[in-house]
Design an enzyme around this catalytic site. Structure first.
Site, PDB file in Angstrom:
ATOM      1  N   TYR A 142       0.949  -1.279  -0.301  1.00  0.00           N
ATOM      2  CA  TYR A 142      -0.093   0.271  -0.043  1.00  0.00           C
ATOM      3  C   TYR A 142       0.929   1.347  -0.197  1.00  0.00           C
ATOM      4  O   TYR A 142       0.550   2.830  -0.504  1.00  0.00           O
ATOM      5  CB  TYR A 142      -0.871  -0.026   1.580  1.00  0.00           C
ATOM      6  N   LYS A 192       3.275 -15.511   2.111  1.00  0.00           N
ATOM      7  CA  LYS A 192       3.448 -15.787   0.794  1.00  0.00           C
ATOM      8  C   LYS A 192       4.956 -16.608   0.835  1.00  0.00           C
ATOM      9  O   LYS A 192       5.928 -15.983  -0.050  1.00  0.00           O
ATOM     10  CB  LYS A 192       2.972 -15.218  -0.134  1.00  0.00           C
ATOM     11  N   ASP A 224      -2.509 -18.151   0.408  1.00  0.00           N
ATOM     12  CA  ASP A 224      -4.218 -18.872  -0.467  1.00  0.00           C
ATOM     13  C   ASP A 224      -4.683 -20.324   0.414  1.00  0.00           C
ATOM     14  O   ASP A 224      -6.276 -20.480   0.435  1.00  0.00           O
ATOM     15  CB  ASP A 224      -3.094 -19.497  -1.843  1.00  0.00           C
ATOM     16  N   ASP A 248      -6.253  -7.079   4.225  1.00  0.00           N
ATOM     17  CA  ASP A 248      -7.125  -6.291   3.134  1.00  0.00           C
ATOM     18  C   ASP A 248      -8.328  -7.329   2.369  1.00  0.00           C
ATOM     19  O   ASP A 248      -9.394  -7.349   3.227  1.00  0.00           O
ATOM     20  CB  ASP A 248      -6.906  -6.004   2.085  1.00  0.00           C
ATOM     21  N   ASP A 252     -11.916  -9.011   4.829  1.00  0.00           N
ATOM     22  CA  ASP A 252     -13.314  -9.510   3.679  1.00  0.00           C
ATOM     23  C   ASP A 252     -14.121  -9.986   3.501  1.00  0.00           C
ATOM     24  O   ASP A 252     -15.097 -11.261   3.951  1.00  0.00           O
ATOM     25  CB  ASP A 252     -13.245  -8.658   2.326  1.00  0.00           C
TER      26      ASP A 252
HETATM   27  C1  IPM Z   1     -10.304  -1.241   4.146  1.00  0.00           C
HETATM   28  C2  IPM Z   1     -10.350  -0.935   2.314  1.00  0.00           C
HETATM   29  C3  IPM Z   1      -9.438   0.821   2.748  1.00  0.00           C
HETATM   30  C4  IPM Z   1      -8.666  -0.488   2.476  1.00  0.00           C
HETATM   31  C5  IPM Z   1      -9.615   1.485   1.491  1.00  0.00           C
HETATM   32  C6  IPM Z   1     -10.473   1.919   1.584  1.00  0.00           C
HETATM   33  C7  IPM Z   1      -8.802   2.375   1.017  1.00  0.00           C
HETATM   34  O1  IPM Z   1     -10.673  -1.781   2.381  1.00  0.00           O
HETATM   35  O2  IPM Z   1     -10.496  -0.686   5.202  1.00  0.00           O
HETATM   36  O3  IPM Z   1     -10.200  -2.236   4.369  1.00  0.00           O
HETATM   37  O4  IPM Z   1      -7.859  -1.011   0.916  1.00  0.00           O
HETATM   38  O5  IPM Z   1      -7.713  -0.751   3.103  1.00  0.00           O
HETATM   39 MG    MG Z   2     -10.997  -3.746   2.523  1.00  0.00          MG
END
Ligand code: IPM
Ligand code: MG
Length: 361
Positions: A142, A192, A224, A248, A252
């Site tokens: 990032y 990884k 993975d 990240d 999710d």
């Molecule tokens: C998160 C989001 C952010 C990230 C975006 C909105 C920049 O997806 O906080 O997980 O990628 O960190």
């Molecule tokens: Mg995210």
């Protein structure tokens, strides 16, 4: 009476509506808990681009450093999607994280008993899972340099750089081991290392650190495989530590396993003020309709009470209140099954608030 100074950046989309409910809960918890709370709003994300031409201003960054904590809603939306990466609302969030040097991002994921049947996984697999993703937040791909697109059209090259130094790995590693010590003493480091040199270093440093935490059982997994195992047997996990981009993605995945991304709070911690935000995005499709689930924002307030105000009692009351309203069957649209009655964002917030009052009065 102690004091708590919070900068509130509600941002875009559903950010304002979920933040309003979270603030209501924070105010009442502080009142009943003997904390003098001061709140200050600031522009952020797309709204800040519209007002000031950039997703975050220097004034807001400076104010954030002075605050005890920052509570954030969400940022982004279709209106700003055509902007180049360096000008988008998301860049405001990255600048804020970097400015506050909040390197340790805690993203707890647990299956609420009342929501067990919203979980997309088979019940015997998903039973009672409760794990915590610790994501490195201010380094890795990032932020690594170079980051650019160069060359002539048709032959352009895009590049980003995945870089971690030993000190960066050590500081996130220590947070992870210490957190595991306070939980079930199991730590999984996700990397990884079979492909990337930087991840080989990550694994080596984590392994060396383990000698300082002999009560914690450290394991390693490639990312993975970790994604697969999290879906197959989420209940076997306790604390996971990983780099920025893997964190990240895995968070999710963790959110989906809980049944709704509207249920994941987060805390980003460093040496200074903490940054608290729901993991979900700005959900422009439902913004302004009172449909958003405020529970992730409310649980982010609980994390603020725990980590910044150091009031585990108040944090516990907020989290127990969330449990209670879910147990009573209250469901925002994201949580409701077909035919089930739903409550609005505000109704959900008010219900949690009433439970908080019951517990703290
Ligand atoms: C998160 C989001 C952010 C990230 C975006 C909105 C920049 O997806 O906080 O997980 O990628 O960190
Ligand atoms: Mg995210």
């Amino acid at each position: 009476m102690s004091k708590l100074d919070v900068l509130v950046l509600e941002g875009d989309g559903i950010g304002p509506e979920v933040t309003t409910e979270a603030i209501g809960v924070l105010q009442r918890a502080c009142e009943l808990g003997g904390i003098a709370l001061s709140l200050e709003p600031g522009p952020f994300g797309g709204a800040c681009i519209d007002a000031h031409g950039e997703p975050i201003t220097q004034a807001v960054l400076d104010r954030a450093s002075q605050a005890d904590g920052v509570l954030l809603g969400a940022c982004g939306g279709p209106k700003w999607d055509a902007l180049p990466t360096s000008k988008r609302p998301e860049r405001g969030l990255l600048r804020l994280r970097e400015h506050l040097a909040v390197f340790a991002n805690l993203r707890p994921a647990k299956l609420f008993a009342a929501l067990a049947d919203s979980c997309p996984l088979r019940p015997e697999r998903a039973k009672n899972f409760d794990f915590l993703v610790i994501r490195e937040l201010v380094g890795g791909i990032y932020f690594g340099k170079p980051r650019q697109v160069t060359g002539e059209p048709g032959h352009r090259v895009g590049e980003n750089t995945l870089v971690y130094s030993e000190p960066e790995i050590i500081r996130i590693g220590r947070v992870a081991f210490e957190t595991a010590q306070r939980r079930n003493k199991k730590l999984l480091s996700v990397d990884k290392a079979n492909v990337l040199e930087v991840m080989g270093l990550w694994r080596e440093v984590m392994t060396a650190l383990a000698k300082d935490y002999t009560d914690v059982k450290l394991e390693h997994m490639y990312v993975d495989n970790a994604a697969m195992q999290l879906i197959l047997r989420p209940a076997d996990f306790d604390v996971l530590v990983t780099g920025n981009m893997f964190g990240d993605i895995l968070s999710d995945l963790a959110a989906a396993a809980t049944g709704s991304i509207g249920l994941l709070p987060s805390a980003a911690l460093g040496e200074g003020p903490g940054l608290y935000e729901p993991v979900h995005g700005s959900a422009p499709d439902i913004a302004g309709q009172g449909k958003a689930n405020p529970l992730a924002a409310i649980m982010s307030v609980a994390m603020l009470l725990e980590h910044t105000a150091q009031r585990v009692d108040l944090a516990g009351a907020v989290n127990d209140s969330v449990d209670a309203v879910l147990n009573r069957g209250l469901r925002t649209a994201d949580l409701a099954k077909q035919g089930e009655t739903t409550v609005s964002t505000q109704e959900m917030g008010t219900a949690v608030l009433a439970e908080v009052e019951k517990r703290l009065s």
